[in-house]
Each structure stands twice: as C-alpha cells, then as structure tokens.
Design a protein around this motif. Structure first.
Motif, mmCIF file in Angstrom:
data_model
loop_
_atom_site.group_PDB
_atom_site.id
_atom_site.type_symbol
_atom_site.label_atom_id
_atom_site.label_comp_id
_atom_site.label_asym_id
_atom_site.label_seq_id
_atom_site.Cartn_x
_atom_site.Cartn_y
_atom_site.Cartn_z
ATOM 1 N N TRP A 141 0.278 -11.428 -9.525
ATOM 2 C CA TRP A 141 1.028 -10.605 -8.578
ATOM 3 C C TRP A 141 1.956 -9.601 -9.248
ATOM 4 N N HIS A 142 2.328 -9.826 -10.504
ATOM 5 C CA HIS A 142 3.109 -8.816 -11.230
ATOM 6 C C HIS A 142 2.352 -7.493 -11.232
ATOM 7 N N SER A 143 1.056 -7.564 -11.471
ATOM 8 C CA SER A 143 0.222 -6.365 -11.494
ATOM 9 C C SER A 143 -0.103 -5.872 -10.086
ATOM 10 N N ILE A 144 -0.395 -6.798 -9.166
ATOM 11 C CA ILE A 144 -0.770 -6.401 -7.807
ATOM 12 C C ILE A 144 0.342 -5.596 -7.137
ATOM 13 N N LEU A 145 1.598 -6.020 -7.323
ATOM 14 C CA LEU A 145 2.712 -5.316 -6.688
ATOM 15 C C LEU A 145 2.897 -3.912 -7.237
ATOM 16 N N ARG A 146 2.389 -3.654 -8.431
ATOM 17 C CA ARG A 146 2.572 -2.350 -9.065
ATOM 18 C C ARG A 146 1.311 -1.497 -9.050
ATOM 19 N N ASN A 147 0.154 -2.141 -8.956
ATOM 20 C CA ASN A 147 -1.112 -1.403 -8.970
ATOM 21 C C ASN A 147 -1.893 -1.516 -7.668
ATOM 22 N N GLY A 148 -1.420 -2.373 -6.754
ATOM 23 C CA GLY A 148 -2.110 -2.553 -5.490
ATOM 24 C C GLY A 148 -3.163 -3.647 -5.560
ATOM 25 N N LEU A 149 -3.624 -4.073 -4.386
ATOM 26 C CA LEU A 149 -4.685 -5.073 -4.290
ATOM 27 C C LEU A 149 -6.007 -4.363 -4.538
ATOM 28 N N SER B 86 0.830 -1.203 0.000
ATOM 29 C CA SER B 86 0.000 0.000 0.000
ATOM 30 C C SER B 86 0.867 1.256 0.000
ATOM 31 N N PRO B 87 0.529 2.248 -0.831
ATOM 32 C CA PRO B 87 1.266 3.514 -0.795
ATOM 33 C C PRO B 87 1.034 4.210 0.544
ATOM 34 N N PRO B 88 1.903 5.145 0.927
ATOM 35 C CA PRO B 88 1.791 5.810 2.236
ATOM 36 C C PRO B 88 0.417 6.406 2.525
ATOM 37 N N ALA B 89 -0.220 6.995 1.514
ATOM 38 C CA ALA B 89 -1.529 7.623 1.730
ATOM 39 C C ALA B 89 -2.577 6.582 2.122
ATOM 40 N N LYS B 90 -2.566 5.426 1.437
ATOM 41 C CA LYS B 90 -3.525 4.370 1.770
ATOM 42 C C LYS B 90 -3.223 3.790 3.144
#
Length: 317
Positions: free
Chosen positions: A181-189, A152-156
């Motif tokens: 997971w290639h996408s999840i790690l870059r776009n989030g869950l 999760s990014p800091p804001a989330k």
C-alpha cells in the motif's frame, strides 16, 4: 487533496528550501491515525524482502546540513539508513502531545533525518485519506480503524463517473498485503498481473482482482510483523500501549467501487477488472494483531449495499 511531490531533484530542492512543507506536520493532531497508517505502510514496504520492487517511490529528501545535496536519493539507495531514520520517527500518539516546534526538536535529537523523512511520507501521499468517526463507520466491518480512501487522481475519477453513468457500478473488496500500500497510495491501484509487482497468481487472466465476499479478499491481505521502534531511549512495550502504529501485525482490505460493464469478468466470487480506470477505492479497513473482520460479508446483499451508500451519502453531505 494532499500535496503531491515531483521526484525530480530540482523540484525536491525547491519544495524544501522554499519552506512549502514547513507547517505540514502541524496538522498531525487532527489526523494522527492517518499518519500512523502512512508510517506503518512505509515500514512494511521497507522491511519486505521485496523492497527493491515495492518500495516505490524511494524518498527524495534534502540533507538538512547541506541544502545542495540529497540525504535520501533514489539514485543512491540506502535502505539501512532509511530504516534507522524510520525507527526514530515518534509515535503520532506522542506527537500530538506537544507543539510542532517541540515535536521537531525532539525528532531532531533522535535523528536529524527523522523529521524530513516524516515530512516526505506525508507529502508524497497522493491519496485522500480521512479517518471515519465512529458514527459514520461501516458497522459490519468490525474494526474502529476505518478510513475514507480516494486514491484516484481527479482525471481518473472523472473518467470513472462517466463510465458509471453508462454502465452502473457496484462494490467489491480488494485485498493486498500492507507492504504493497505504500506504493498503491502514491502510484494508484494498477494492473499488476504478469509484472514484477505480481505476488499471487493470475488464474483468471490479467486485471485487478476483486471479490464481493470479504473472506476471499482477506486471504490476500496477508500478515506482517513490525519491529518496534526505539523512542527516547525507551523500548516500547506492546502489551502496555494501544498505539495504532506499534501493533506487530496489521491486516488491511479496501472496499472499491467497480464499473459493471461487460469488461468486468466474474468467475464466481472472483472478479477480474482489466480496465484500471473502472476501479476506484472508497474505503480502507485495518485490523491489528492479525485479526480480521466478518468473513461472510457479501457486498451484493441489499442490506450491505444500503449501509455502504448511507455512509457515502453522509460523507458527501
């Protein structure tokens, strides 16, 4: 937190030509298994029949022979050329044996786009991933491939902590095929229900699906066969190596922290969280050769919760 990269072409050109990534792979020796994992996820997405949907983002890589052009361009996708470069990326287990300069020299001999692609795989990862030492692993997961995973990014994360103060939280598993997971790690869950990203049904409505029972989430993790790379003119033989990247079957599951507000819908042992901000990944577990861990783990058992909290406190101290 790893550097995240803007995919706009101007940013990509500045990123590489200014040498921002010139020493990124120098840290590979301290995170070999993490890079192994990133490469394995990339390969799984690229080899998937759903790659046009889940291989997101597609690499933006400057041509090493023409700094004004992109060798890999999201607007002109070439999965075959990408596969060739990925097959040429050396095992990180071998990479740790030489200096950064020697590593790059060897990779350039195999394929001039292999090293730039490896740089992109590392730099485009927006998640914080750390391999857990054995002394800080969750013993009940029965795998040595355990990672701290904060996606999760800091804001989330800040919004999550605010919600946790109001409603409390608990832990649950989230199972997803390694190709996702290639996408999840870059776009989030994200909430993939009723979108093109959805792979399984959404019997209990729209949201992120979780379970306190490990066997249920393992069922969604799937199994994936990997083609073995061709390194330095030699075929790698699986039975003769213990390299993490080269296992033909990888299963994975995440342990998430979820807010226990009224939004969390519990249908027995299947939970649905319709609010993406209320789910944050904490740990990631990988199993080789199609094996999985204990099917009877229940995150709501006091002893399991104590062990999870012990490891979290240890990581933050």
């Amino acid at each position: 937190m790893p550097i995240s990269m803007c995919t706009r072409e101007l940013c990509v050109f500045s990123f590489y030509t200014l040498g921002v990534m010139s020493g990124a792979v120098e840290d590979v020796a301290t995170g070999a298994e993490v890079v192994d994992l990133l490469v394995a996820m990339c390969r799984a997405a690229l080899e998937s029949s759903r790659k046009s949907i889940i291989f997101d983002p597609y690499p933006s890589v400057v041509d090493p022979f023409d700094p004004k052009a992109l060798a890999f361009n999201p607007k002109k996708r070439s999965y075959d050329r990408l596969q060739k470069a990925l097959d040429s990326i050396m095992s990180i287990r071998e990479i740790t044996q030489g200096s950064y300069v020697e590593i790059k020299k060897q990779m350039d001999k195999l394929d001039p786009l292999a090293h730039p692609l490896l740089q992109w795989i590392i730099s485009s990862n927006r998640s914080h991933i750390v391999k857990l030492p054995v002394s800080r692993q969750l013993k009940f997961m029965h795998t040595t491939h355990q990672f701290l995973l904060l996606s999760s990014p800091p804001a989330k994360e800040a919004r999550f902590r605010t919600a946790r103060k109001l409603y409390g939280s608990t832990f649950a598993f989230h199972g997803s095929h390694i190709e996702n997971w290639h996408s999840i790690l870059r776009n989030g869950l994200v909430n993939a229900s009723y979108t093109k990203l959805q792979l399984h049904g959404a019997a209990y409505g729209k949201g992120i699906y979780l379970s306190p029972i490990s066997s249920i989430s393992f069922g969604y993790s799937g199994r994936r066969n990997f083609a073995c790379g061709y390194m330095s003119g030699l075929h790698c033989v699986l039975k003769q190596t213990s390299r993490f990247l080269q296992s033909r079957n990888l299963n994975c599951v995440a342990l998430c922290e979820v807010i226990t507000s009224k939004d969390l819908q519990k249908h027995g042992n299947i939970w649905v969280c319709p609010v993406p901000d209320h789910v944050c990944t904490r740990f990631f577990f990988v199993y080789e050769d199609g094996q999985v861990g204990d099917a009877n783990i229940n995150t709501q058992e006091p002893r399991i919760q104590r062990e999870i909290l012990r490891v979290i406190v240890t990581q933050s101290s």
